[in-house]
Scaffold this motif. Structure first.
Motif, PDB file in Angstrom:
ATOM      1  N   UNK A  31      38.706  37.913  33.687  1.00 54.90           N
ATOM      2  CA  UNK A  31      39.471  36.703  33.383  1.00 54.90           C
ATOM      3  C   UNK A  31      39.681  35.912  34.661  1.00 54.90           C
ATOM      4  N   UNK A  32      39.197  34.693  34.671  1.00 56.15           N
ATOM      5  CA  UNK A  32      39.460  33.772  35.775  1.00 56.15           C
ATOM      6  C   UNK A  32      40.654  32.915  35.368  1.00 56.15           C
TER       7      UNK A  32
ATOM      8  N   UNK B 258      38.529  48.318  32.723  1.00 53.58           N
ATOM      9  CA  UNK B 258      37.713  47.350  31.989  1.00 53.58           C
ATOM     10  C   UNK B 258      38.239  45.919  32.079  1.00 53.58           C
ATOM     11  N   UNK B 259      39.373  45.717  32.729  1.00 56.58           N
ATOM     12  CA  UNK B 259      39.948  44.375  32.850  1.00 56.58           C
ATOM     13  C   UNK B 259      40.061  43.993  34.318  1.00 56.58           C
ATOM     14  N   UNK B 260      39.561  42.810  34.642  1.00 61.90           N
ATOM     15  CA  UNK B 260      39.628  42.297  36.013  1.00 61.90           C
ATOM     16  C   UNK B 260      40.097  40.850  35.977  1.00 61.90           C
ATOM     17  N   UNK B 261      40.938  40.498  36.932  1.00 61.75           N
ATOM     18  CA  UNK B 261      41.460  39.133  37.001  1.00 61.75           C
ATOM     19  C   UNK B 261      41.120  38.527  38.354  1.00 61.75           C
ATOM     20  N   UNK B 262      40.865  37.242  38.334  1.00 59.04           N
ATOM     21  CA  UNK B 262      40.579  36.479  39.552  1.00 59.04           C
ATOM     22  C   UNK B 262      41.347  35.172  39.444  1.00 59.04           C
TER      23      UNK B 262
ATOM     24  N   UNK C 292      51.843  38.751  38.140  1.00 52.27           N
ATOM     25  CA  UNK C 292      52.039  40.172  38.392  1.00 52.27           C
ATOM     26  C   UNK C 292      51.595  41.023  37.205  1.00 52.27           C
ATOM     27  N   UNK C 293      51.852  40.558  35.996  1.00 52.69           N
ATOM     28  CA  UNK C 293      51.396  41.274  34.794  1.00 52.69           C
ATOM     29  C   UNK C 293      49.877  41.408  34.820  1.00 52.69           C
ATOM     30  N   UNK C 294      49.187  40.325  35.159  1.00 51.53           N
ATOM     31  CA  UNK C 294      47.733  40.358  35.218  1.00 51.53           C
ATOM     32  C   UNK C 294      47.240  41.313  36.298  1.00 51.53           C
ATOM     33  N   UNK C 295      47.872  41.275  37.456  1.00 53.72           N
ATOM     34  CA  UNK C 295      47.478  42.175  38.541  1.00 53.72           C
ATOM     35  C   UNK C 295      47.734  43.636  38.174  1.00 53.72           C
TER      36      UNK C 295
ATOM     37  N   UNK D  50      46.416  43.840  27.365  1.00 59.19           N
ATOM     38  CA  UNK D  50      45.436  43.815  28.453  1.00 59.19           C
ATOM     39  C   UNK D  50      44.960  45.211  28.814  1.00 59.19           C
ATOM     40  N   UNK D  51      45.853  46.180  28.745  1.00 61.19           N
ATOM     41  CA  UNK D  51      45.459  47.543  29.089  1.00 61.19           C
ATOM     42  C   UNK D  51      44.742  48.226  27.929  1.00 61.19           C
TER      43      UNK D  51
END
Length: 92
Positions: free
Chosen positions: A51-52, A81-85, A70-73, A42-43
């Motif tokens: 990513x929803x 460049x990576x965002x999660x919702x 927590x990994x996603x956050x 992801x990084x």
């Protein structure tokens, strides 16, 4: 921006989660199917990606769902460049 959706309700195991994430985000063949490897992938994302994650509470991941969240956050915080919702289905 690349916009992707992960539907969590049908995910019943860690193996299914890792397979879904690897397929959706095109992780490399050597992806290790663990949360450290997921964070690394992801990084490494270089294209703006959102990513929803839908219905995480309905997955069969149990306590691992909190770790996954927590990994996603953490990846969201570390990679511009990576965002999660996180969302849930409106019609239940």
């Amino acid at each position: 921006m690349k916009k992707l959706t992960l539907l969590c309700e049908p995910i019943g195991s860690l193996h299914e989660l890792h397979a879904a994430m690897a397929g959706l985000l095109d992780f490399p063949d050597y992806y290790g199917e663990n949360f450290d490897a997921m964070f690394d992938c992801l990084t490494d994302i270089c294209e703006p990606t959102r990513l929803e994650v839908r219905d995480l509470k309905k997955s069969g991941l149990g306590a691992a769902a909190r770790v996954f969240r927590q990994v996603l956050l953490d990846a969201d915080e570390s990679n511009p460049d990576f965002h999660v919702k996180f969302t849930k289905t409106l019609h239940e």
